[in-house]
Design an enzyme around this catalytic site. Structure first.
Site, mmCIF file in Angstrom:
data_model
loop_
_atom_site.group_PDB
_atom_site.id
_atom_site.type_symbol
_atom_site.label_atom_id
_atom_site.label_comp_id
_atom_site.label_asym_id
_atom_site.label_seq_id
_atom_site.Cartn_x
_atom_site.Cartn_y
_atom_site.Cartn_z
ATOM 1 N N SER A 255 62.337 84.216 47.274
ATOM 2 C CA SER A 255 62.656 85.284 46.113
ATOM 3 C C SER A 255 63.884 84.647 45.321
ATOM 4 C CB SER A 255 63.134 86.515 46.578
ATOM 5 O OG SER A 255 61.847 87.189 47.290
ATOM 6 N N ASP B 87 62.673 92.857 38.718
ATOM 7 C CA ASP B 87 63.172 92.484 39.752
ATOM 8 C C ASP B 87 64.092 91.008 39.436
ATOM 9 O OD1 ASP B 87 63.886 91.971 42.481
ATOM 10 O OD2 ASP B 87 61.820 90.894 42.981
ATOM 11 N N HIS C 146 65.961 91.969 44.395
ATOM 12 C CA HIS C 146 65.873 92.733 45.751
ATOM 13 C C HIS C 146 66.712 91.693 46.830
ATOM 14 C CE1 HIS C 146 62.196 90.130 45.678
ATOM 15 N NE2 HIS C 146 62.663 89.754 47.085
#
Length: 269
Positions: free
Chosen positions: A219, A131, A83
């Site tokens: 992330s 992800d 993402h």
């Protein structure tokens, strides 16, 4: 973050009804303020030679940019969260070899574009399943004491109750940014305990957030365990969880071992 995004993520939370926040923007147009490890410790140069700072933007003038992290897994490959590189992201600057991304001596800044990225084909932005993404650096880096790849796990073990180290750049709380890499030591939660909060897939692992943990923007940050000789093993990369830096809801990482075949097919490492 847009309300529709929050709603999509909140559906992954169990009966507690607590809001779930992604740790980085799902799309550049909805990127929250950059962030990093809450309740962590500042790292020094060379302490995490595999840690990569990833600054993605949309290529506009001026650019709309946001921060992520990653891990060097080969001389020319960085793994990060999918993402971080979707939505309107058009380019990303990768910084290696420095704990301070703002201009440490010896830092290596490498520019990449979408042509250098491989996002997992089954990545689901609604659930954050799969992800994971790879950045192919335009040239290999020469390893030294401040920049070197980390060994990645090829195991599908759940690592329950293992002590881990999570690292990333950005917010130290909900409003304080820092250019310096921070890290925190915590524990992998058993799947049964974490499933009370989230609907996990077999390619996810859960991390305790006491006394601290990853926060919005971490992330792609490396999640490692250490052997008896102090050698790190990459078992995950930060994906989502929380709902504010101080929130003690568990954090979730993408399990690296679950993607061993896919990573090998792309990188031959």
């Amino acid at each position: 973050m847009k309300r529709s995004r929050i709603g999509a993520l909140a559906r992954r939370v169990a009966a507690t009804g607590s809001a779930l926040a992604a740790l980085c923007a799902l799309a550049l147009g909805s990127a929250p303020q950059a962030s990093a490890i809450y309740h962590g410790t500042a790292a020094s140069d060379g302490q995490f030679p595999y840690a990569a700072f990833v600054l993605a933007d949309d290529g506009a003038n001026p650019p709309h940019a946001y921060r992520c992290s990653g891990a060097l897994i080969g001389n020319a490959w960085v793994v990060t969260a999918a993402h971080c590189l979707t939505g309107t992201a058009a380019r990303a600057r990768v910084i290696l070899g420095a704990a301070d991304e703002s201009g440490s001596t010896g830092a290596r800044a490498i520019s990449t574009t979408r042509g250098n990225w491989i996002v997992h084909p089954q990545y689901d932005p609604a659930t954050l399943a799969n992800d994971i993404a790879l950045i192919h650096l335009p040239y290999p880096v020469t390893p030294d004491s401040r920049t070197s790849p980390v060994t990645r796990s090829t195991s599908t073990a759940d690592y329950a109750n293992s002590r881990i180290v999570v690292a990333g750049w950005g917010l130290l709380d909900d409003s304080t940014t820092s250019p310096v890499l921070h890290y925190v030591q915590t524990t992998v939660m058993p799947v049964a305990d974490c499933s009370r909060y989230y609907g996990l897939t077999s390619s996810m692992l859960c991390m305790d957030a006491h006394p601290g943990g990853s926060c919005q923007g971490d992330s792609g940050g490396p999640v490692t365990i250490y052997d008896v000789y102090g050698k790190p093993l990459l078992i995950g990369i930060v994906s989502f969880g929380g709902g504010g830096c101080a929130n003690t809801l568990p954090r979730v990482a993408t399990r690296i071992g679950a993607f061993d075949s896919w990573i090998h097919q792309q990188t031959w490492t």
